[in-house]
Design a protein around this motif. Structure first.
Motif, PDB file in Angstrom:
ATOM      1  N   PHE A 187     -33.014 -30.828 -31.170  1.00  0.00           N
ATOM      2  CA  PHE A 187     -33.260 -31.429 -29.857  1.00  0.00           C
ATOM      3  C   PHE A 187     -34.662 -31.087 -29.373  1.00  0.00           C
ATOM      4  CE2 PHE A 187     -33.413 -31.143 -25.263  1.00  0.00           C
ATOM      5  CZ  PHE A 187     -33.121 -32.460 -24.951  1.00  0.00           C
ATOM      6  N   ASP A 188     -35.076 -29.821 -29.557  1.00  0.00           N
ATOM      7  CA  ASP A 188     -36.410 -29.421 -29.111  1.00  0.00           C
ATOM      8  C   ASP A 188     -37.494 -30.223 -29.829  1.00  0.00           C
ATOM      9  OD1 ASP A 188     -35.046 -27.661 -27.598  1.00  0.00           O
ATOM     10  OD2 ASP A 188     -35.824 -25.836 -28.540  1.00  0.00           O
ATOM     11  N   GLN A 220     -37.178 -33.234 -30.964  1.00  0.00           N
ATOM     12  CA  GLN A 220     -37.168 -34.576 -30.363  1.00  0.00           C
ATOM     13  C   GLN A 220     -37.875 -34.555 -29.012  1.00  0.00           C
ATOM     14  OE1 GLN A 220     -33.311 -35.949 -29.202  1.00  0.00           O
ATOM     15  NE2 GLN A 220     -34.065 -37.885 -28.436  1.00  0.00           N
ATOM     16  N   TYR A 221     -37.583 -33.524 -28.202  1.00  0.00           N
ATOM     17  CA  TYR A 221     -38.206 -33.407 -26.874  1.00  0.00           C
ATOM     18  C   TYR A 221     -39.727 -33.341 -27.019  1.00  0.00           C
ATOM     19  CZ  TYR A 221     -39.639 -31.392 -22.420  1.00  0.00           C
ATOM     20  OH  TYR A 221     -40.271 -31.161 -21.227  1.00  0.00           O
ATOM     21  N   ILE A 240     -37.852 -38.688 -20.588  1.00  0.00           N
ATOM     22  CA  ILE A 240     -37.788 -37.226 -20.505  1.00  0.00           C
ATOM     23  C   ILE A 240     -37.991 -36.760 -19.071  1.00  0.00           C
ATOM     24  CG2 ILE A 240     -39.224 -35.204 -20.999  1.00  0.00           C
ATOM     25  CD1 ILE A 240     -39.160 -35.872 -23.845  1.00  0.00           C
ATOM     26  N   GLU A 264     -21.676 -24.427 -28.916  1.00  0.00           N
ATOM     27  CA  GLU A 264     -22.873 -23.732 -29.376  1.00  0.00           C
ATOM     28  C   GLU A 264     -23.405 -24.297 -30.678  1.00  0.00           C
ATOM     29  OE1 GLU A 264     -23.587 -19.504 -28.855  1.00  0.00           O
ATOM     30  OE2 GLU A 264     -21.511 -19.346 -28.249  1.00  0.00           O
ATOM     31  N   ASP A 306     -24.346 -27.266 -31.435  1.00  0.00           N
ATOM     32  CA  ASP A 306     -25.425 -28.255 -31.389  1.00  0.00           C
ATOM     33  C   ASP A 306     -26.715 -27.546 -31.787  1.00  0.00           C
ATOM     34  OD1 ASP A 306     -23.816 -30.236 -30.562  1.00  0.00           O
ATOM     35  OD2 ASP A 306     -24.255 -29.992 -28.430  1.00  0.00           O
ATOM     36  N   ASP A 307     -27.493 -28.202 -32.603  1.00  0.00           N
ATOM     37  CA  ASP A 307     -28.705 -27.536 -33.068  1.00  0.00           C
ATOM     38  C   ASP A 307     -29.813 -27.711 -32.042  1.00  0.00           C
ATOM     39  OD1 ASP A 307     -30.805 -26.479 -34.337  1.00  0.00           O
ATOM     40  OD2 ASP A 307     -30.655 -27.695 -36.157  1.00  0.00           O
ATOM     41  N   PRO A 308     -30.170 -26.614 -31.330  1.00  0.00           N
ATOM     42  CA  PRO A 308     -31.209 -26.756 -30.299  1.00  0.00           C
ATOM     43  C   PRO A 308     -32.555 -27.105 -30.895  1.00  0.00           C
ATOM     44  CG  PRO A 308     -30.559 -24.455 -30.558  1.00  0.00           C
ATOM     45  CD  PRO A 308     -29.638 -25.263 -31.406  1.00  0.00           C
ATOM     46  N   ILE A 327     -39.245 -24.334 -23.525  1.00  0.00           N
ATOM     47  CA  ILE A 327     -39.834 -25.383 -24.362  1.00  0.00           C
ATOM     48  C   ILE A 327     -41.355 -25.423 -24.228  1.00  0.00           C
ATOM     49  CG2 ILE A 327     -39.709 -27.328 -22.727  1.00  0.00           C
ATOM     50  CD1 ILE A 327     -38.412 -27.768 -26.191  1.00  0.00           C
TER      51      ILE A 327
END
Lengths: 188, 257
Positions: free
Chosen positions: B14-15, B17-18, A130, B7, B9-11, A149
């Protein structure tokens, strides 16, 4: 979260002298603010310095905080300004990326075992991936993404903090996610 | 823009996962930051309480005594206005000259300019954020007023955090050549010898970055030209190594050897 435990209630209590409320507020936001700073400046000690400056400013201006906006929006506005001051103070009219590329903003980056290039290059863990992926983003995209985020801020709030339009901010966020998704695909 | 990412892609995926991956990051801010922040917050809260109670105390002062106090304060203000230009005249001229041109001034050796405070070591040994040690030895400059007696340990700890931050701000201004910032901080009596984690003072950082004017101002304010950092380097070593002949000359003139 109870109403009395909200960020806005805690900062108001601190403004009236309740130091314990301030400590709770700090602990709640310590890591998000620090990660926002550290992943932008990519230097542990500098992020520590900036974190301290941010919370000194919060304590100083607590009485002036007007709950017309969310506390986190105010907090990350301060963090954004401190980071910009740091970058501009290092070298006027230079961008964060140009400073980091030539090492001027992070003179001891290589010596920092937690964020140094060697650690990042050899790290195959997910957190390392990351950090490396974020470093590949353009400055504006990285900052917008981290504000969202880590600060849990809306597009409108990020646009206001970075003095950008709503559409520009939205586009930066979309590009940032697309690039990060691509970069992190191999680790998924 | 044709290359705009889709657009659909499901943010949120991803968030999530981040955040999961980010949670595995063990890097954390130093605990000394929290200590400094809490100490500062407590001090400010105390100051606010004192300010809040001040009007109550004022109301208890009899009217006749209030008039006498007002007269005394007015006289003191007038006296201060008359005395201040005389006190700061020479230093202001030096700063103005240094701002006009990037040429080092002829400065006096610090021993001649500054008198060491007998209490300086007691009030300025502090721990900065990130584990950086900011130890100072000589905060008082020539124009500084007579130092207060050594404060009790608790009061010293109270001011330590703001001193650490001010020292860092001075080094940062010196490093970047922000002469207005340096002068403003020195006017606030910031410890001129405050050090970073590598033991470098504001003077050393100004030398390293070739900031002639800042070097001149720092020397004029009594910065020690023979200070050594954690590696035993002096400002003169750094000026020679960095090929800054004008700074080298200014340092030698100030007594560097």
């Amino acid at each position: 979260m109870m109403a009395g435990d909200s960020d806005e209630a805690l900062i108001a209590r601190y403004a009236r002298g309740d130091v314990a409320a301030f400590e709770r507020l700090y602990r709640r936001h310590e890591m998000p603010v620090w990660r926002y700073l550290q992943r932008n400046v990519r230097h542990h000690a500098t992020a520590d310095d900036l974190l301290q400056e941010v919370w000194f400013a919060v304590a100083r201006d607590a009485a002036d905080y007007a709950p017309t906006s969310r506390f986190t929006s105010w907090l990350f506005t301060i963090a954004h300004h401190r980071m910009i001051d740091f970058v501009r103070g290092r070298r006027p009219h230079a961008s964060l990326d140009s400073l980091l590329q030539d090492g001027a903003a992070a003179p001891s980056l290589a010596a920092d075992p937690r964020t140094g290039p060697l650690a990042l290059a050899t790290s195959h863990d997910e957190a390392g991936a990351i950090v490396r992926a974020l470093a590949c983003l353009p400055e504006e995209q990285r900052e917008a993404f981290l504000l969202q985020i880590e600060g849990d801020l809306s597009v409108e709030e990020i646009a206001a903090i970075t003095l950008s339009s709503f559409e520009t901010t939205k586009s930066r966020l979309r590009y940032a996610r697309a690039k990060l998704r691509e970069l992190l695909k191999e680790h998924a | 823009m044709s290359s705009m990412p889709p657009e659909n892609d499901d943010p949120e995926d991803f968030d999530a996962q981040y955040r999961r991956w980010s949670a595995a990051d063990t890097a954390r801010p130093s605990e000394s930051v929290a200590t400094a922040v809490f100490a500062n917050a407590a001090r400010l809260a105390r100051d606010r309480r004192i300010t809040a109670t001040a009007p109550v105390m004022q109301r208890r002062v009899p009217r006749a005594r209030r008039a006498a106090l007002f007269g005394g304060l007015a006289a003191a203000t007038l006296a201060a206005l008359w005395v201040t230009p005389h006190l700061f005249n020479s230093r202001t001229a030096a700063v103005k000259y240094a701002r006009q041109q990037e040429v080092p001034l002829v400065v006096q050796a610090p021993q001649a300019v500054a008198k060491r405070s007998p209490f300086s070591a007691d009030s300025s040994s502090v721990v900065a954020s990130g584990g950086a040690q900011l130890a100072s030895s000589e905060p008082a400059a020539a124009a500084a007023p007579a130092p207060a007696p050594p404060a009790p340990a608790r009061a010293t700890a109270r001011v330590a955090d703001s001193l650490a931050l001010q020292g860092a701000a001075l080094r940062r201004s010196a490093e970047s050549g922000d002469i207005d910032g340096v002068v403003a901080l020195l006017d606030e009596k910031v410890d001129i010898e405050a050090r970073d984690s590598a033991g470098r003072t504001a003077l050393m950082l100004a030398v390293l970055n070739g900031r002639d004017a800042v070097v001149t101002v720092l020397l004029a304010h009594g910065a020690d030209p023979n200070v050594t950092d954690g590696h035993g380097e002096t400002p003169l070593h750094l000026a020679v190594a960095g090929n800054h002949p004008s700074i080298e000359a200014a340092l030698r003139h100030a007594g560097a050897h």
